[in-house]
Design a protein around this motif. Structure first.
Motif, PDB file in Angstrom:
ATOM      1  N   GLU A   1       0.847  -1.132  -0.085  1.00  0.00           N
ATOM      2  CA  GLU A   1      -0.085  -0.070  -0.013  1.00  0.00           C
ATOM      3  C   GLU A   1       0.858   1.244  -0.013  1.00  0.00           C
ATOM      4  OE1 GLU A   1      -3.753  -1.410   2.294  1.00  0.00           O
ATOM      5  OE2 GLU A   1      -2.100  -1.001   3.645  1.00  0.00           O
ATOM      6  N   LEU A   2       0.398   2.413  -0.680  1.00  0.00           N
ATOM      7  CA  LEU A   2       1.331   3.517  -0.615  1.00  0.00           C
ATOM      8  C   LEU A   2       1.926   4.020   0.463  1.00  0.00           C
ATOM      9  CD1 LEU A   2       2.278   5.387  -2.902  1.00  0.00           C
ATOM     10  CD2 LEU A   2      -0.052   6.841  -2.228  1.00  0.00           C
ATOM     11  N   ARG A   3       0.986   4.064   1.686  1.00  0.00           N
ATOM     12  CA  ARG A   3       1.532   4.588   2.936  1.00  0.00           C
ATOM     13  C   ARG A   3       2.639   3.695   3.290  1.00  0.00           C
ATOM     14  NH1 ARG A   3      -3.443   2.623   7.005  1.00  0.00           N
ATOM     15  NH2 ARG A   3      -3.437   0.560   6.289  1.00  0.00           N
ATOM     16  N   ASN A   4       2.675   2.466   2.963  1.00  0.00           N
ATOM     17  CA  ASN A   4       4.026   1.801   3.525  1.00  0.00           C
ATOM     18  C   ASN A   4       5.038   1.898   2.547  1.00  0.00           C
ATOM     19  OD1 ASN A   4       2.791   0.890   6.000  1.00  0.00           O
ATOM     20  ND2 ASN A   4       1.379  -0.766   4.984  1.00  0.00           N
TER      21      ASN A   4
ATOM     22  N   GLN B   1      -3.501  -3.671  -6.947  1.00  0.00           N
ATOM     23  CA  GLN B   1      -4.080  -2.859  -5.841  1.00  0.00           C
ATOM     24  C   GLN B   1      -5.578  -2.793  -6.085  1.00  0.00           C
ATOM     25  OE1 GLN B   1      -2.371  -1.929  -3.259  1.00  0.00           O
ATOM     26  NE2 GLN B   1      -0.561  -2.616  -4.092  1.00  0.00           N
TER      27      GLN B   1
ATOM     28  N   ILE C   1       6.238   4.043   0.281  1.00  0.00           N
ATOM     29  CA  ILE C   1       7.196   5.098   0.550  1.00  0.00           C
ATOM     30  C   ILE C   1       8.374   5.200   1.438  1.00  0.00           C
ATOM     31  CG2 ILE C   1       7.633   7.766   0.864  1.00  0.00           C
ATOM     32  CD1 ILE C   1       4.641   7.973  -0.540  1.00  0.00           C
ATOM     33  N   PHE C   2       7.920   4.762   2.679  1.00  0.00           N
ATOM     34  CA  PHE C   2       8.745   4.486   3.860  1.00  0.00           C
ATOM     35  C   PHE C   2       9.727   3.190   3.651  1.00  0.00           C
ATOM     36  CE2 PHE C   2       9.517   2.577   8.094  1.00  0.00           C
ATOM     37  CZ  PHE C   2      10.462   3.578   8.605  1.00  0.00           C
ATOM     38  N   ARG C   3       8.942   2.210   3.099  1.00  0.00           N
ATOM     39  CA  ARG C   3      10.095   1.104   3.191  1.00  0.00           C
ATOM     40  C   ARG C   3      10.870   1.025   2.012  1.00  0.00           C
ATOM     41  NH1 ARG C   3       5.883  -4.148   4.757  1.00  0.00           N
ATOM     42  NH2 ARG C   3       4.944  -3.117   6.413  1.00  0.00           N
TER      43      ARG C   3
ATOM     44  N   THR D   1      -5.752  -5.724   3.654  1.00  0.00           N
ATOM     45  CA  THR D   1      -4.659  -4.676   3.795  1.00  0.00           C
ATOM     46  C   THR D   1      -3.325  -5.311   4.251  1.00  0.00           C
ATOM     47  OG1 THR D   1      -5.114  -4.510   6.009  1.00  0.00           O
ATOM     48  CG2 THR D   1      -6.403  -3.503   4.726  1.00  0.00           C
ATOM     49  N   ASP D   2      -2.398  -4.551   3.959  1.00  0.00           N
ATOM     50  CA  ASP D   2      -0.821  -4.706   4.587  1.00  0.00           C
ATOM     51  C   ASP D   2      -0.907  -4.967   5.989  1.00  0.00           C
ATOM     52  OD1 ASP D   2      -0.073  -4.191   1.809  1.00  0.00           O
ATOM     53  OD2 ASP D   2       1.025  -2.230   2.725  1.00  0.00           O
ATOM     54  N   ARG D   3      -1.824  -4.583   6.736  1.00  0.00           N
ATOM     55  CA  ARG D   3      -2.067  -4.807   8.269  1.00  0.00           C
ATOM     56  C   ARG D   3      -2.230  -6.277   8.443  1.00  0.00           C
ATOM     57  NH1 ARG D   3      -4.901  -0.448  11.916  1.00  0.00           N
ATOM     58  NH2 ARG D   3      -3.093   0.454  11.280  1.00  0.00           N
TER      59      ARG D   3
END
Length: 340
Positions: A249-252, A305, A254-256, A311-313
């Motif tokens: 998912e986009l929120r994860n 997607q 960018i960080f990873r 979800t990733d969670r």
């Protein structure tokens, strides 16, 4: 499940003549006999095809005119196969006599099943893995703690060295990403399967033995030292990066990706410092490949997607917070990088 479904065993080969007799004899010794063997040869020059023709004449042989790699060659084998189920088996592996029967039985015991793996052993009988998890940066962590259960359910993916799946499902997911050549294609496909809510398990009663490194030097531990090479690093890094871009998912994402690139830069600096610039170049090449192929990656990402159901969670239980690379350095030190 049908009482006696037809199974297609896909064996991809590139100059693996030294492994083939043991691999094929173990398949022929199965207590389940309703199968075909599809042998996909990637332009070997060691007499592999002639050996199979002479000794296993009922084998379906596909001759590629060049080395297409593990991912594309398996996809070709699947396209030519006739089975309801697929067993993708490495040429440097051999199986216990009840393996296929055990793998098939898994589908009658677990609902919504996507992929089934085996208990993978080293040639000396020690555990190689019972399925695999990943860390936050997409790198594999083998589950090698012996289990008394018939199934290990907390598996993120199973190794492509022994990969069992319904053909219909494999085809629906378009198989392996053929751009990968080899490495991480199994992670990527299982990730996509999981995102649509399917389960992935290891049947620990289905056992195989696997040499590892049969097609490319590296990825092994010798004298308590991890041995790899620059080409293996290049393929591993580029494919892992692409897999994260496609599936997170986009929120994860960018960080990873940011953390992954920071690690890569640190590795580059280290190999330059110890006068191994060619190894550093492998990381740079992996970034450049992803930039050149970003359009295709993003197209695949859009489709993944769009169809994801979890979800990733939801996958957190299958993901370690530890960083594999740091663990390896702590336990066995800096890897030895060969030039072969």
């Amino acid at each position: 499940m049908m009482n006696n479904p037809y199974v297609s065993i896909i064996i991809v080969n590139w100059n693996g003549l030294r492994y083939l007799e043991k691999c094929f004899n173990s398949v022929k010794n199965q207590n389940y006999q309703n199968y075909e063997i599809v042998f996909v040869d990637n332009a070997s020059t060691d007499g592999s095809v002639d050996f199979i023709k002479e000794n296993y004449p009922d084998t379906v042989i596909i001759n590629n005119n060049k080395n297409l790699g593990f991912a594309e060659a398996n996809n070709i084998g699947v396209q030519k196969s006739k089975g309801e189920y697929l067993f993708l088996l490495n040429n440097d592996a051999w199986v216990e006599k009840n393996t296929i029967q055990e793998l098939l039985s898994t589908y009658s015991k677990i609902d919504n099943l996507g992929v089934v793996g085996c208990k993978v052993k080293n040639p000396d009988g020690t555990i190689q893995d019972l399925g695999i998890k990943i860390d936050r940066l997409g790198y594999p962590i083998g589950i090698n703690k012996e289990s008394t259960d018939d199934f290990v359910a907390d598996v993120f993916f199973v190794s492509g060295c022994a990969f069992f799946m319904k053909k219909e499902l494999f085809s629906r997911f378009n198989g392996f990403d053929e751009r990968y050549f080899m490495f991480a294609e199994d992670v990527d496909l299982c990730w996509r399967v999981r995102l649509q809510g399917y389960k992935i398990v290891t049947n620990t009663n289905a056992e195989i033995y696997h040499y590892g490194g049969g097609s490319i030097v590296g990825g092994t531990i010798k004298n308590k030292k991890y041995v790899t090479n620059a080409n293996r690093i290049y393929l591993r890094e580029r494919n892992t990066l692409s897999t994260m871009v496609k599936n997170l998912e986009l929120r994860n994402l960018i960080f990873r990706i940011s953390i992954s690139i920071i690690f890569n830069i640190a590795e580059c600096i280290f190999f330059i410092f110890i006068l191994r610039p060619k190894v550093s170049l492998a990381y740079v090449k992996s970034w450049w490949w992803n930039l050149r192929n970003i359009k295709g990656t993003l197209m695949r990402r859009k489709n993944i997607q769009m169809h994801r159901k979890i979800t990733d969670r939801d996958l957190n239980e299958f993901i370690h917070n530890r960083i594999v690379k740091l663990d390896l350095i702590k336990t066995i030190g800096i890897p030895e990088v060969t030039t072969k």
